[in-house]
Design a protein around this motif. Sequence first.
Motif, PDB file in Angstrom:
ATOM      1  N   TYR A 195      55.199  44.794  55.376  1.00  0.00           N
ATOM      2  CA  TYR A 195      55.196  46.151  55.610  1.00  0.00           C
ATOM      3  C   TYR A 195      54.059  46.584  54.670  1.00  0.00           C
ATOM      4  O   TYR A 195      54.590  47.452  53.988  1.00  0.00           O
ATOM      5  N   MET A 196      52.721  45.790  55.242  1.00  0.00           N
ATOM      6  CA  MET A 196      52.337  46.354  53.622  1.00  0.00           C
ATOM      7  C   MET A 196      51.569  47.734  54.009  1.00  0.00           C
ATOM      8  O   MET A 196      50.773  48.391  53.086  1.00  0.00           O
ATOM      9  N   LYS A 197      51.552  48.074  55.737  1.00  0.00           N
ATOM     10  CA  LYS A 197      50.828  50.095  55.177  1.00  0.00           C
ATOM     11  C   LYS A 197      52.205  50.760  54.199  1.00  0.00           C
ATOM     12  O   LYS A 197      51.646  51.557  53.213  1.00  0.00           O
ATOM     13  N   TRP A 198      53.710  50.219  54.692  1.00  0.00           N
ATOM     14  CA  TRP A 198      54.161  51.059  53.662  1.00  0.00           C
ATOM     15  C   TRP A 198      54.144  50.805  52.575  1.00  0.00           C
ATOM     16  O   TRP A 198      55.259  51.792  51.695  1.00  0.00           O
ATOM     17  N   GLU A 199      53.898  49.732  51.996  1.00  0.00           N
ATOM     18  CA  GLU A 199      54.293  49.016  50.245  1.00  0.00           C
ATOM     19  C   GLU A 199      53.311  50.169  49.277  1.00  0.00           C
ATOM     20  O   GLU A 199      53.497  51.163  48.381  1.00  0.00           O
ATOM     21  N   GLY A 200      51.459  50.687  49.883  1.00  0.00           N
ATOM     22  CA  GLY A 200      51.484  51.371  49.281  1.00  0.00           C
ATOM     23  C   GLY A 200      51.970  52.560  49.590  1.00  0.00           C
ATOM     24  O   GLY A 200      51.713  53.482  48.622  1.00  0.00           O
ATOM     25  N   LYS A 201      52.352  53.093  50.387  1.00  0.00           N
ATOM     26  CA  LYS A 201      53.211  54.700  49.992  1.00  0.00           C
ATOM     27  C   LYS A 201      53.871  54.022  49.946  1.00  0.00           C
ATOM     28  O   LYS A 201      54.312  55.645  49.001  1.00  0.00           O
ATOM     29  N   LEU A 202      54.867  53.927  49.539  1.00  0.00           N
ATOM     30  CA  LEU A 202      56.215  53.621  48.527  1.00  0.00           C
ATOM     31  C   LEU A 202      56.330  53.256  47.019  1.00  0.00           C
ATOM     32  O   LEU A 202      56.315  53.406  46.547  1.00  0.00           O
ATOM     33  N   LYS A 203      55.221  52.670  47.013  1.00  0.00           N
ATOM     34  CA  LYS A 203      54.855  52.137  45.827  1.00  0.00           C
ATOM     35  C   LYS A 203      56.322  51.085  45.251  1.00  0.00           C
ATOM     36  O   LYS A 203      56.803  50.792  44.101  1.00  0.00           O
ATOM     37  N   THR A 204      56.345  50.136  46.872  1.00  0.00           N
ATOM     38  CA  THR A 204      57.996  49.298  46.633  1.00  0.00           C
ATOM     39  C   THR A 204      57.671  47.750  47.206  1.00  0.00           C
ATOM     40  O   THR A 204      56.901  48.502  48.140  1.00  0.00           O
ATOM     41  N   ILE A 205      57.800  47.021  46.906  1.00  0.00           N
ATOM     42  CA  ILE A 205      57.648  45.777  47.335  1.00  0.00           C
ATOM     43  C   ILE A 205      58.838  45.417  48.444  1.00  0.00           C
ATOM     44  O   ILE A 205      60.103  45.707  48.035  1.00  0.00           O
ATOM     45  N   LEU A 206      58.238  45.061  49.705  1.00  0.00           N
ATOM     46  CA  LEU A 206      59.896  45.153  51.047  1.00  0.00           C
ATOM     47  C   LEU A 206      59.295  43.911  51.814  1.00  0.00           C
ATOM     48  O   LEU A 206      60.407  44.070  52.576  1.00  0.00           O
ATOM     49  N   ASN A 207      59.145  42.946  50.766  1.00  0.00           N
ATOM     50  CA  ASN A 207      59.619  41.715  51.338  1.00  0.00           C
ATOM     51  C   ASN A 207      59.637  40.529  49.971  1.00  0.00           C
ATOM     52  O   ASN A 207      58.511  41.072  48.914  1.00  0.00           O
ATOM     53  N   ALA A 208      60.831  39.684  49.937  1.00  0.00           N
ATOM     54  CA  ALA A 208      60.813  39.282  48.540  1.00  0.00           C
ATOM     55  C   ALA A 208      59.830  37.891  48.127  1.00  0.00           C
ATOM     56  O   ALA A 208      58.765  36.862  48.968  1.00  0.00           O
ATOM     57  N   ARG A 209      58.915  38.391  47.740  1.00  0.00           N
ATOM     58  CA  ARG A 209      58.197  37.527  46.658  1.00  0.00           C
ATOM     59  C   ARG A 209      57.851  37.394  45.097  1.00  0.00           C
ATOM     60  O   ARG A 209      58.011  38.615  44.678  1.00  0.00           O
ATOM     61  N   GLY A 269      61.216  47.140  44.400  1.00  0.00           N
ATOM     62  CA  GLY A 269      61.225  45.982  45.548  1.00  0.00           C
ATOM     63  C   GLY A 269      61.995  44.889  45.159  1.00  0.00           C
ATOM     64  O   GLY A 269      63.136  44.316  44.203  1.00  0.00           O
ATOM     65  N   TRP A 270      61.554  43.766  46.629  1.00  0.00           N
ATOM     66  CA  TRP A 270      62.128  42.351  46.065  1.00  0.00           C
ATOM     67  C   TRP A 270      61.685  41.400  45.531  1.00  0.00           C
ATOM     68  O   TRP A 270      61.229  40.705  45.066  1.00  0.00           O
ATOM     69  N   ASN A 271      61.023  42.123  44.421  1.00  0.00           N
ATOM     70  CA  ASN A 271      60.098  41.071  43.616  1.00  0.00           C
ATOM     71  C   ASN A 271      61.108  41.141  42.269  1.00  0.00           C
ATOM     72  O   ASN A 271      60.839  40.297  41.226  1.00  0.00           O
ATOM     73  N   ASP A 272      61.831  41.051  41.807  1.00  0.00           N
ATOM     74  CA  ASP A 272      63.328  40.608  41.221  1.00  0.00           C
ATOM     75  C   ASP A 272      63.175  39.419  41.031  1.00  0.00           C
ATOM     76  O   ASP A 272      63.382  38.935  42.494  1.00  0.00           O
ATOM     77  N   GLU A 273      63.322  38.990  40.670  1.00  0.00           N
ATOM     78  CA  GLU A 273      62.783  37.037  40.186  1.00  0.00           C
ATOM     79  C   GLU A 273      64.687  36.418  40.715  1.00  0.00           C
ATOM     80  O   GLU A 273      64.354  35.896  41.033  1.00  0.00           O
ATOM     81  N   ASP A 274      65.759  37.100  40.255  1.00  0.00           N
ATOM     82  CA  ASP A 274      66.588  36.822  40.737  1.00  0.00           C
ATOM     83  C   ASP A 274      67.098  36.569  42.431  1.00  0.00           C
ATOM     84  O   ASP A 274      67.824  35.636  42.765  1.00  0.00           O
ATOM     85  N   VAL A 275      66.422  37.539  43.167  1.00  0.00           N
ATOM     86  CA  VAL A 275      66.568  37.791  44.600  1.00  0.00           C
ATOM     87  C   VAL A 275      65.091  36.726  45.459  1.00  0.00           C
ATOM     88  O   VAL A 275      65.692  35.986  46.044  1.00  0.00           O
ATOM     89  N   VAL A 276      64.359  36.889  44.208  1.00  0.00           N
ATOM     90  CA  VAL A 276      63.050  35.459  45.296  1.00  0.00           C
ATOM     91  C   VAL A 276      63.963  33.943  45.127  1.00  0.00           C
ATOM     92  O   VAL A 276      63.442  33.764  46.084  1.00  0.00           O
TER      93      VAL A 276
END
Length: 584
Positions: A341-355, A363-370
């Motif tokens: 969700y590249m467009k919404w990541e910029g709007k929400l300032k949140t990582i929306l897929n695990a990486r 967002g989903w950039n937490d090391e435990d989640v990745v």
Amino acid sequence: MHTGDVMKEDKAKDQLKEKTNAWVQSANEELTKMLAAMETSSNSSDQMSPGRIRVFGRVTITQKKFNAETDVSHRRMDYCFPADLMYASSTVKDLPISKTAVQPQVSSLQEYCDSLNSFPPGNILYSVGNSGIDDEQTPIDIDRPSGNTIAYLHELKKVMQRISTQVEQLDVDDAGAVLEKEYHDAKRKRKKRRGSKSNASSSTNDKNQSSSDGNNNSPKRLLKRKRFHNFCPHVLAHDFISYRRLDRIFHRTTIRLEEDPPNEERWLLPKIQNRPFVVFSLTGDLFLQEQAIRVIGLLIAICRGLIDDDIIDCIFDEEYTMLVPAPPAPHIGLLSGEATYMKWEGKLKTILNARRTQRYDKGWNDEDVVRAVEAWEKSLLNDVARRWYCDGLAEKWLESVLYPWARKTRVLLADYRQWKASKNIVTTIDKALLPPVESINPAVASLFEKVLHHLRAADESGLWPSTTPNRQLVMLSTSNDDTQARTLSVSHMAAKKNKDSRSSAYSFKEGEGGASGSFSVGAMPGEQCSQPKGNHLFPELVKAAFELEVALCPDREPSSTIAINRNAQFRPHTDNGAGAGQSK
């Protein structure tokens, strides 16, 4: 920020993490129960189980406009299968290996399998220290493939690129491509105008940029979509949804099981040591039902030499009206990779897929989640690889699906080549193929003449009914000014820009000689169906048409409705079954 405030913030984060972990655990337990029940019911019915699903966490989205399904920028689908399925075998006598088969220079199947080096999925080329993402990363030792293997993978990549959509130089003679380019340019300008309202300087820059673009004579480029109706069993060429973007097909990983399954779990397994499994990934905007598995099936067929590579041109040729479906690979190898969700990541300032990234804190950039997602992917791939061993799935698929498809499609491909070669050739009718005049009922000639008379009168009357938009999309129609039928790309883009009349997706006026048209006459079944307008517009034509049908087919029950067409050629389609005698 004071030390006390930092401690409070860290404590709040720890509490939120504990609460989220507890919710994740309960959600996965409930999912396990639901999926187990669905698996049991699917074994006793024709319904398919959704497979395995896992929850890793949750992120609160405050924007009400966000929709997790429709706001996806890219989707990735993964497919895991034995690498030996791509190896050409000459064991099938009636299916000689094609000259366009994609094969490395190896002498045996075992040598082919050994040439494919294992490597981890995605960009996991570094192992991260236990203490976090900022620790020093150490490269994983991966053997570089040989020059022969690299050349083979390069040829394989060329086939993948022919199936996927590419950015191409705009062909000014392609009306569909020109319309699509104009549509996207207008859409881009509207976005610039909206952005310039809040920034006057930006508006000035946009004007300067527009003037410089006008003086730029460099060739325009276009991301040309393709029609994937031959990759879905329920979508046809005239459906808007079949016009899709498949951005990329790539080799994501090659894995090997740490130990082969025991002999009692293996069935007719080829004598391959250290059997490799490859994972091909497909990325696009949206995937049709069975699109991903049929792309993989077609790729395997071309690599094995079961079909020539010009089958790709045949499947995607918009001017060719025959259906040439691609073969479906088994569902067992299909996995849902990720959604971005590249467009919404910029709007929400949140990582929306695990990486792993430090762009935003939430967002989903937490090391435990990745790490959990990576472990889950590894577990799934190993389970899928083991399933391929069971029941001889690969061998059964080759015998029951791929080989029969290849035999049938070779005939269809030969027809396509003949059609393509004869498009500009005018042929004469062989009178020997026509039935003798004596075999025709003498009454048919007078009835045919009567029908033809009323058809010509209807054509010249100017009362020809408007053709419905959906019916227009399955017709190869032409306007008064056109000598050739429009392609679906032109028709769809013209309809999208709303430049044509409401009753048609094509730019011609109904009722004029030379224009195409189609309407029905007769009696529609059921009280809920309205009766055709052609009945009261051309009553004599209706009577003559049904009299001619009875004369031609005296032993068959008469139809309830008859379709009357003018200058029309139809694309492959199915009718809705509203009237008796229609295909379903």
